[in-house]
Motif scaffolding. Structure first.
Motif, PDB file in Angstrom:
ATOM      1  N   ALA A  92       0.831  -1.212   0.000  1.00 16.40           N
ATOM      2  CA  ALA A  92       0.000   0.000   0.000  1.00 16.40           C
ATOM      3  C   ALA A  92       0.861   1.256   0.000  1.00 16.40           C
ATOM      4  CB  ALA A  92      -0.933  -0.013   1.208  1.00 16.40           C
ATOM      5  N   GLU A  95       3.243   0.946  -3.575  1.00 17.19           N
ATOM      6  CA  GLU A  95       2.468   0.964  -4.817  1.00 17.19           C
ATOM      7  C   GLU A  95       1.511   2.143  -4.866  1.00 17.19           C
ATOM      8  OE1 GLU A  95       0.928  -3.005  -5.780  1.00 17.19           O
ATOM      9  OE2 GLU A  95       2.581  -3.833  -4.594  1.00 17.19           O
ATOM     10  N   GLY A  96       1.037   2.568  -3.708  1.00 13.25           N
ATOM     11  CA  GLY A  96       0.244   3.795  -3.678  1.00 13.25           C
ATOM     12  C   GLY A  96       1.070   4.989  -4.139  1.00 13.25           C
ATOM     13  N   GLU A 100       0.620   7.430  -7.511  1.00  7.49           N
ATOM     14  CA  GLU A 100       0.599   8.899  -7.448  1.00  7.49           C
ATOM     15  C   GLU A 100       1.600   9.497  -8.422  1.00  7.49           C
ATOM     16  OE1 GLU A 100       0.677  12.491  -4.122  1.00  7.49           O
ATOM     17  OE2 GLU A 100       1.204  10.450  -3.521  1.00  7.49           O
ATOM     18  N   HIS A 141      -1.624  -3.560 -13.163  1.00  4.96           N
ATOM     19  CA  HIS A 141      -0.820  -2.871 -12.153  1.00  4.96           C
ATOM     20  C   HIS A 141       0.521  -2.409 -12.706  1.00  4.96           C
ATOM     21  CE1 HIS A 141      -2.963  -3.276  -8.223  1.00  4.96           C
ATOM     22  NE2 HIS A 141      -3.670  -4.140  -8.936  1.00  4.96           N
ATOM     23  N   HIS A 190     -12.121  -1.405  -7.838  1.00  7.03           N
ATOM     24  CA  HIS A 190     -10.967  -0.592  -7.465  1.00  7.03           C
ATOM     25  C   HIS A 190     -10.125  -0.239  -8.690  1.00  7.03           C
ATOM     26  CE1 HIS A 190     -11.735  -0.763  -3.222  1.00  7.03           C
ATOM     27  NE2 HIS A 190     -11.654  -2.073  -3.179  1.00  7.03           N
ATOM     28  N   VAL A 194      -8.939   3.452  -9.851  1.00  5.14           N
ATOM     29  CA  VAL A 194      -7.548   3.808 -10.151  1.00  5.14           C
ATOM     30  C   VAL A 194      -7.460   4.435 -11.536  1.00  5.14           C
ATOM     31  CG1 VAL A 194      -5.231   2.912 -10.560  1.00  5.14           C
ATOM     32  CG2 VAL A 194      -6.562   2.037  -8.641  1.00  5.14           C
ATOM     33  N   ARG A 207      -3.394   7.393  -5.593  1.00  3.22           N
ATOM     34  CA  ARG A 207      -2.796   6.733  -4.425  1.00  3.22           C
ATOM     35  C   ARG A 207      -3.880   6.090  -3.556  1.00  3.22           C
ATOM     36  NH1 ARG A 207       1.544   7.229  -0.569  1.00  3.22           N
ATOM     37  NH2 ARG A 207       2.637   8.767  -1.833  1.00  3.22           N
ATOM     38  N   ALA A 208      -4.929   6.848  -3.274  1.00  2.00           N
ATOM     39  CA  ALA A 208      -6.001   6.335  -2.415  1.00  2.00           C
ATOM     40  C   ALA A 208      -6.681   5.116  -3.033  1.00  2.00           C
ATOM     41  CB  ALA A 208      -7.028   7.435  -2.144  1.00  2.00           C
ATOM     42  N   MET A 210      -5.412   2.995  -5.244  1.00  2.00           N
ATOM     43  CA  MET A 210      -4.494   1.858  -5.244  1.00  2.00           C
ATOM     44  C   MET A 210      -4.410   1.243  -3.846  1.00  2.00           C
ATOM     45  SD  MET A 210      -2.611  -0.075  -7.079  1.00  2.00           S
ATOM     46  CE  MET A 210      -2.281   0.866  -8.595  1.00  2.00           C
ATOM     47  N   MET A 211      -4.341   2.080  -2.835  1.00  2.00           N
ATOM     48  CA  MET A 211      -4.292   1.571  -1.458  1.00  2.00           C
ATOM     49  C   MET A 211      -5.581   0.843  -1.107  1.00  2.00           C
ATOM     50  SD  MET A 211      -2.341   4.725   0.493  1.00  2.00           S
ATOM     51  CE  MET A 211      -2.171   3.839   2.058  1.00  2.00           C
TER      52      MET A 211
END
Length: 228
Positions: A92, A95-96, A100, A141, A190, A194, A207-208, A210-211
């Motif tokens: 998180a 990768e977050g 970003e 991803h 999700h 993203v 970022r949010a 992906m997390m």
């Protein structure tokens, strides 16, 4: 063994090619936890001597992906809720951050590639094609992580995915029927979030999202490994 391992023909890069194929398969979740990799068996599959296989397995063991087994073999470590939670926390954060960064540099071509991969991934979900679903998830991803244009960051992410592969495989198998019955494709939502954030060039939202995607995986896993 489910991986489509190909014979190695170049002597100069035998160990590297063996390592590369095993690494890619591990990242996609091709292998199951506890699976053993016998040097002689893999050498026969790759069409090589034992030496390049031994070198490749040693590299993966040094990276913490495999553990040494008996009789010239290596194995995937057992599943653990605590270990998976740690992996998800690390994923998180890293990768977050990559998502970003990607929001500021991703190209229109890469965004279009994400749309195509997402459609393929969702079709695989609906049809219960687990191997295609896992491959599509990885492809989605890593288009994003490469778009972040930071090779050092990409190396760290690849190592985390190597360690996460057996968990990904286990979770996909446990969820096979649920995924096929989920006409709303909530599991893939999700990815939509993203992609929308990347299209908007909104780094904080990317970022949010992906997390949240990684957090969703952690929460699903907790359903199946409550006491591990």
């Amino acid at each position: 063994m489910m991986a489509d391992l190909k014979p190695i023909v170049s002597r100069r890069t035998m160990a590297g090619e063996v390592y590369g194929q095993l690494r890619a398969a591990l990242m996609e979740g091709v292998f199951e936890t506890g699976q053993s990799f016998a040097i002689s068996d893999l050498a026969q599959r790759f069409g090589t001597s034992n030496t390049p296989v031994r070198e490749a397995l040693r590299r993966l063991t040094d990276e913490g992906v495999l553990v040494e087994g008996k009789w010239n073999s290596a194995t995937l470590p057992p599943l653990s809720t605590a270990s998976h939670d740690q992996l998800c926390t690390a994923r998180a954060v890293i990768e977050g951050g990559a998502a970003e960064l990607a929001a500021a540099s991703i190209t229109d071509e890469e965004l279009e590639s994400l749309r195509r991969i997402s459609a393929r991934h969702q079709a695989a979900l609906l049809n219960g094609r687990m191997e295609d679903m896992l491959a599509g998830n990885k492809d989605f991803h890593f288009v994003i992580y490469r778009a972040a244009q930071n090779p050092i960051l990409l190396d760290q992410i690849e190592n985390l995915w190597l360690r996460s592969g057996p968990y990904t495989r286990f979770l996909a198998e446990q969820m096979r029927e649920l995924l096929q019955a989920d006409a709303t494709l909530s599991y893939a939502r999700h990815h939509d979030d993203v992609l929308a954030a990347l299209v908007a060039r909104d780094g904080a939202a990317a970022r949010a999202a992906m997390m949240a995607d990684i957090g969703g995986v952690r929460d699903w896993m907790a359903r199946y490994l409550p006491d591990a």
